[in-house]
Design an enzyme around this catalytic site. Structure first.
Site, mmCIF file in Angstrom:
data_model
loop_
_atom_site.group_PDB
_atom_site.id
_atom_site.type_symbol
_atom_site.label_atom_id
_atom_site.label_comp_id
_atom_site.label_asym_id
_atom_site.label_seq_id
_atom_site.Cartn_x
_atom_site.Cartn_y
_atom_site.Cartn_z
ATOM 1 C CG ASP A 190 -5.487 -6.002 33.269
ATOM 2 O OD1 ASP A 190 -6.556 -6.565 32.988
ATOM 3 O OD2 ASP A 190 -4.401 -6.593 33.328
ATOM 4 C CD GLU A 191 -1.297 -5.909 30.831
ATOM 5 O OE1 GLU A 191 -0.152 -5.748 31.261
ATOM 6 O OE2 GLU A 191 -1.728 -7.006 30.434
#
Length: 883
Positions: A550-551
Site C-alpha cells: 500500500d501507499e
C-alpha cells in the site's frame, strides 16, 4: 576562563556529593554563558527546561478555511528556563505529526529532519534564555490538529558530541486512577470552534457529557436481559427453563470421549478464570465428534439440569462451545439457565490486526490478545511486524534487521539505529524499541494454534519499508568496509544514485524498496523463507503472507537502475507507473509457488493486472465508505479474490472512541468510532451504511452502487456480482500514537467484542444487498424504521451484556479496557446520567470535592464532574465536567 573551569569542577563535586541542586545553580549558570555546553550543563537543562505545547487555532489568518489545499494551523512552543543560557550550541529535537511550514520571530528556526522528526535551533539573533522568563516560538503547520495526543512526547537536547538528553517536562506521565497517559507539557483544548473543527463545514460535535447523554438514549438498564445473552450472538438459542438454573459452584467434570484434551485446554483455562474448575463432583460435560462435513467452528451446546452436551466437527467448534458457556456464566452466581444452542460463524475469516512496528509491543500483550480473540471466536491474527519505523522479527542470516531496524535513537548516520520518530526520544533503550526473537515468535505461533488462531505475518513492502532499507544499507556499509562487495550487495534494497524526489504520507523520501533490483527480490524471498521455517517449527504452516503493497509514494522515476530496467523491457513493463504492480505481481507469484496465499492492502492490489496474479489472492479493503470505498471493495470481490473488510471509519481501533480531543488515536477517517457505531455496521451492504452514518466532518453522504461507465463506455464501478461476497472482516490497530501496552488495550477493548459480534453473527436488521445496484443516502429508505427499531433493541441486549457481564471477565483477565465517558445533563438543578452500555457504576463530585456514587437523579449546585467505574471497581474512567 580559569574561573569558569574552577566553577564547573566545584559544581561537579557538589552535585556528585549529594549537595542540593540549588547550591550548584549559580556556578552552573556562569558556566552556561560559555559558547559550548558541557554534559553536566546539558543534563541540567534537560532536567529543568519547562516546555509547553499549545494549539492556537486551525484557522489562522492567511490560510483557507475549507478543503485541504493550503490549510494550516497555528501553534506555540514555550521555553521556560530555570537557568540563564547564552550558548547557541544546542538544538531541541522533537516529533511533530504535521510538518512545520513557517516560524515567526528571529531567534529560532524549526526544520524537518526526516518523517516527523523536527529540530529547533537558536539563530544568530538568539538573545539567550533568562531564568524564570518564557520565550515563545510561534509556528504554523500543515493541515490541522484535532487531538491533544497529536503533541508527541520526549523532546530531547543535543549539543555537539555530547550524549543527548530527554527534556523531562515533555515526558508522559500516568494517571493514577485511569491508568492512561497524560501529557503535562500540552495545553488542553478549550475552544471547540477554533481548535476542534477541521474546516468551516465541519459539523462534528465535541463529545461533552450533554452530547453523550443524547447519544446514549434508548438503552435502558436491564441486567436481566444479559442473563441468556452471549457475545457473539449464536445462530439460534432456545431457553428451556429459567426457574431451575444449572449451578457450577461445584465445578465441572469432563467426559472427553475421543476429543484431544490439548485442543480445548485454553478454553478450559478461561472457564477456570471465572471460577469454574475441574471437579469430579461437578456437573458432567460430555463431548461428541460430529460425523460428516461441518462448517469450521460450528457447534451445538445443550445445557440440561444435570448434564451438558457439546457436539462439534472440529477443535474450533468444541472451543467455541466452551467459550459460549463461559459467556453465559455470571461471575457472581456461577449459574446458567437450561437451553439449547445451535451455532455457526457468519464469516470464515474473523480477524484482528495489530501493528507492532511503529511502536513495539510486548510478547505478553500479543498472548493476552490471542486469549481474548479465542474467547470471542476470532480466528486470524494479522501481525504487522515491519514498517518505516521498525523491524520487529529476528530473521536468520540478516541480523542487521534487528540490530539496526528494531530500534530508534539519535544516530544521524543511522548506522546503529533508525532516526527517532513518533516521540520515541533519543535512546535505543526506550520501551517503544524491540523485536521478537525466533523463540518468541514460535511461542506466539504455538499459543495461537492452541486457540485455533492463524497468525498472518506482515512485513510491509515496497513502500513503508524504511526500516528494512536502512538496515540493509548498514549491512552494505559493513561488508564494503570488509572488502566483500558481493555480500554487501546481496540484499541491497536501494539504488544510491536514485535522485527521485517524493514524499510518502508519513513524509519520508526514502522508504520504498527499489523494485528494479534483483537483490530486492532476493531479500524478499529470504525473509519469506525464514518466516516459513519458523511457522513449520511451530507446527502452524505458513499459508497466508501479507505483502502490504500500500501507499507507494512514486519512487524509482530517477533511478538509473530502473531506467536501465525499463529500457531493457524484458518483462513487458512499459513505464515507471507499472513498477509497483510489477513488484506485487512478482512477489505474489513467489509466494504462490511456495504454496502460500498472497495478501495485500486494497489500494496496492487494485494496481495489479488480474491476469498476472495468482487466482488465490487476498485483498484487505481499507477504503473509506463515505469516499466511495465500497467501489473498490466490490471490484475486488468481483475478481474472485478473498476480500477482507477493514473499513477505517468503524474498523480502525486506533481511532478515537468519541469525538473528544483528549481521546487517543489518529482521526483521518473517523473521530468517533464507539462500540455502538461498530455494532451498527452492515458489512454485507457497504453502501447502505450511508443511510445511518455521516462522513469525517459529520455531513451526510450518498453512496451510488449502480453501474458507472467512463466516457468510452467501460465499467468503472458497480454492484457485486450475484453469488459473490466478502470472505471476512478484520479490526485494525495501528500504533503510531500508541506507545504502551496499556494504551493498546484501551483502544482495543471492548471494541474487539463488538468486532467479534459482527464477524460471527448476521443481524436480522441489516439491509439486504441489492445485486442490481441502488443509490443510498439518508432519505433512500432501504433501512426502514422497523429495521432501526430492531437494531436498537438488539444493541440494548449487547450493551447490557457488556456492562453487566462481559467487562467483569476482562477485569479478571487483567485487560485494561476503556471505561466509557459518562453522558450527563443538569435539568432544573438535578443531575441525570447514562452510559453507552449500562451496568457500570457512575460517580460524581461537586467543586472538586469527594467522589460519590450516583444512584438516581440528584440535586447539584456548582461545578459537577462525572466518571464511570470499571466492573471490578478498581479503575476509573476519565472524568468530564458537566456544563
Amino acid at each position: 576562563m580559569k574561573f569558569k573551569l574552577i566553577a564547573a569542577v566545584i559544581t561537579l563535586v557538589l552535585t556528585t556529593s549529594g549537595c542540593s541542586q540549588n547550591m550548584a545553580e549559580p556556578l552552573e549558570a556562569e558556566a552556561l554563558k560559555d559558547k559550548s555546553l558541557t554534559q553536566l550543563t546539558l543534563n541540567q537543562l534537560g532536567d529543568t527546561l519547562d516546555i509547553k505545547y499549545r494549539l492556537i487555532s486551525n484557522y489562522p489568518d492567511g490560510c483557507p478555511t475549507s478543503g485541504v489545499d493550503g490549510r494550516c494551523f497555528s501553534a506555540q512552543i514555550d521555553l521556560t528556563s530555570a537557568i540563564d543560557i547564552e550558548s547557541k550550541d544546542w538544538a531541541i529535537y522533537f516529533s511533530q505529526m504535521r510538518p512545520v511550514k513557517s516560524v515567526s520571530g528571529e531567534e529560532f528556526t524549526i526544520t524537518r529532519v526526516k518523517g516527523d522528526l523536527h529540530k529547533i535551533e537558536p539563530t544568530d539573533s538568539f538573545k539567550g534564555l533568562k531564568k524564570g522568563f518564557t520565550k515563545t516560538i510561534d509556528f504554523r503547520g500543515e493541515l490541522w490538529q484535532l487531538s491533544e495526543t497529536d503533541a508527541m512526547p520526549n523532546y530531547y537536547l543535543v549539543s555537539g558530541e555530547l550524549t543527548p538528553v530527554v527534556i523531562k517536562s515533555t515526558q508522559v506521565t500516568k494517571d493514577a486512577e485511569t491508568g492512561m497517559e497524560l501529557r503535562p507539557y500540552n495545553a488542553a483544548f478549550t475552544d471547540a470552534d477554533t481548535q476542534y473543527r477541521r474546516s468551516d463545514t465541519d459539523k462534528v460535535q465535541w463529545a461533552t457529557p450533554e452530547v453523550l447523554f443524547l447519544a446514549n438514549q434508548g438503552v435502558a438498564t436491564q441486567p436481566e436481559s444479559a442473563v441468556n445473552t452471549i457475545i457473539p450472538t449464536p445462530l439460534s438459542v432456545e431457553v428451556t427453563s429459567t426457574d431451575r438454573p444449572v449451578s457450577f459452584a461445584q465445578g465441572i467434570k469432563f467426559n472427553l470421549n475421543s476429543i484431544d484434551a490439548g485442543s480445548i485446554t485454553a478454553a478450559l483455562d478461561r472457564l477456570a478464570r471465572i471460577g469454574v474448575v475441574h471437579n469430579e463432583k461437578g456437573i458432567e460435560v460430555s463431548f461428541e465428534k460430529l460425523a460428516g462435513e461441518q462448517i469450521s467452528g460450528s457447534y451445538r451446546l445443550n445445557i440440561e439440569e444435570d448434564s451438558i452436551e457439546i457436539s462439534a466437527g472440529d477443535d474450533a467448534g468444541f472451543s467455541y462451545a466452551i467459550a459460549s458457556l463461559t459467556s453465559l456464566i455470571d461471575t457472581k452466581y456461577l449459574s446458567v439457565n437450561t437451553m439449547s444452542i445451535v451455532d455457526e460463524p457468519r464469516y470464515g475469516f474473523r480477524g484482528m490486526h495489530i501493528d507492532v512496528s511503529r511502536n513495539f509491543h510486548s510478547k505478553q500483550l500479543i498472548l493476552d490478545l490471542l486469549d481474548q480473540m479465542a474467547a470471542y471466536k476470532l480466528n486470524k491474527l494479522h501481525l504487522h511486524m515491519a514498517d518505516d519505523e521498525g523491524w520487529r522479527l529476528e530473521i536468520d542470516g540478516l541480523p542487521e534487521l534487528t540490530d539496526v531496524g528494531s530500534k530508534r535513537c539519535h544516530d544521524l548516520t543511522e548506522s546503529s539505529c533508525l532516526l527517532p520518530q513518533l516521540g520515541s526520544g533519543p535512546s535505543a533503550e526506550s520501551s517503544v524499541n524491540g523485536y521478537y526473537s525466533k523463540a518468541d515468535y514460535i511461542e506466539i505461533l504455538k499459543y495461537a494454534s492452541a486457540r485455533q488462531i492463524q497468525v498472518i505475518p506482515s512485513m510491509d513492502m515496497p513502500g513503508h519499508s524504511r526500516a528494512a532499507i536502512k538496515s540493509m544499507d548498514a549491512r552494505y556499509n559493513k561488508y564494503m568496509a570488509l572488502g566483500n562487495e558481493h555480500a554487501a550487495k546481496e540484499y541491497l534494497l536501494a539504488d544510491f544514485d536514485d535522485k527521485t524526489v517524493y514524499s510518502s504520507v508519513q513524509y519520508y523520501d526514502d522508504n520504498t524498496l527499489n523494485v528494479c533490483m534483483e537483490s530486492t527480490f532476493h531479500f524478499v524471498s529470504k525473509v519469506i523463507d525464514e518466516i516459513a521455517k519458523l511457522h513449520a517449527e511451530a507446527g502452524q504452516p505458513l499459508s497466508i503472507y501479507h505483502i502490504g503493497a500500500d501507499e507507494t509514494a512514486g519512487a524509482w522515476l530517477e533511478s538509473p537502475i530502473c531506467k536501465a530496467f525499463l529500457a531493457d523491457n524484458n518483462r513487458g513493463i512499459e513505464s515507471g507507473d507499472e513498477l509497483g504492480a510489477y513488484f506485487i505481481e512478482r512477489v505474489s507469484n513467489i509466494l504462490s509457488s511456495r504454496g502460500i496465499k498472497p495478501a495485500g492492502w486494497s489500494d496496492g492490489m487494485s494496481h495489479t493486472r488480474h491476469e498476472n496474479m495468482p487466482a488465490q489472492s487476498q485483498s484487505n479493503v481499507w477504503d473509506v465508505i463515505s469516499h466511495g470505498g465500497y467501489k473498490r471493495a466490490h471490484e475486488q470481490v468481483n475478481l474472485g479474490w478473498d476480500a477482507i473488510l477493514g473499513m477505517p471509519e468503524m474498523l480502525y481501533f486506533d481511532f478515537p472512541y468519541e469525538a473528544d480531543p483528549k481521546e487517543h488515536g489518529y482521526y483521518w477517517a473517523s473521530r468517533n468510532t464507539n462500540e455502538r457505531k461498530l455494532y451498527g455496521f452492515m458489512p454485507d451492504n457497504l453502501p447502505a451504511n450511508a443511510e445511518q452514518w455521516t462522513d469525517i466532518q459529520g455531513q451526510a453522504f450518498e453512496a451510488d452502487d449502480t453501474v458507472q461507465l467512463d466516457e468510452n463506455g467501460v465499467r468503472v464501478s458497480g454492484p457485486i456480482k450475484k453469488g459473490m461476497g466478502f470472505t471476512g472482516i478484520q479490526g485494525q490497530l495501528w500504533s503510531e500514537t500508541l506507545r504502551s501496552d496499556a494504551v493498546v488495550e484501551y483502544m482495543t477493548f471492548p471494541r474487539l467484542l463488538i468486532l467479534a459480534e459482527k464477524a460471527w453473527h448476521r443481524a436480522d436488521w441489516e439491509v439486504p444487498y441489492r445485486y442490481e445496484g441502488a443509490v443510498y443516502n439518508q432519505d433512500s429508505g432501504f433501512f426502514t424504521q422497523e429495521m432501526r427499531a430492531r437494531q436498537l433493541k438488539q444493541w440494548s441486549l449487547i450493551a447490557n451484556t457488556l456492562g453487566h457481564k462481559e467487562l467483569s471477565k476482562l477485569d479478571r483477565a487483567g485487560i485494561e479496557y476503556r471505561i466509557p465517558t459518562v453522558g450527563a445533563r443538569i435539568d432544573e438543578g438535578k443531575l441525570f446520567t447514562n452510559l453507552i452500555y449500562p451496568g457500570l457504576a457512575i460517580e460524581y463530585r461537586i467543586d472538586g470535592g469527594q467522589w460519590q456514587i450516583y444512584s438516581s437523579p440528584v440535586t447539584v449546585e456548582g461545578a459537577v464532574e462525572v466518571r464511570a467505574v470499571a466492573a471490578d471497581g478498581n479503575r476509573r474512567g476519565r472524568p468530564l465536567l458537566v456544563r
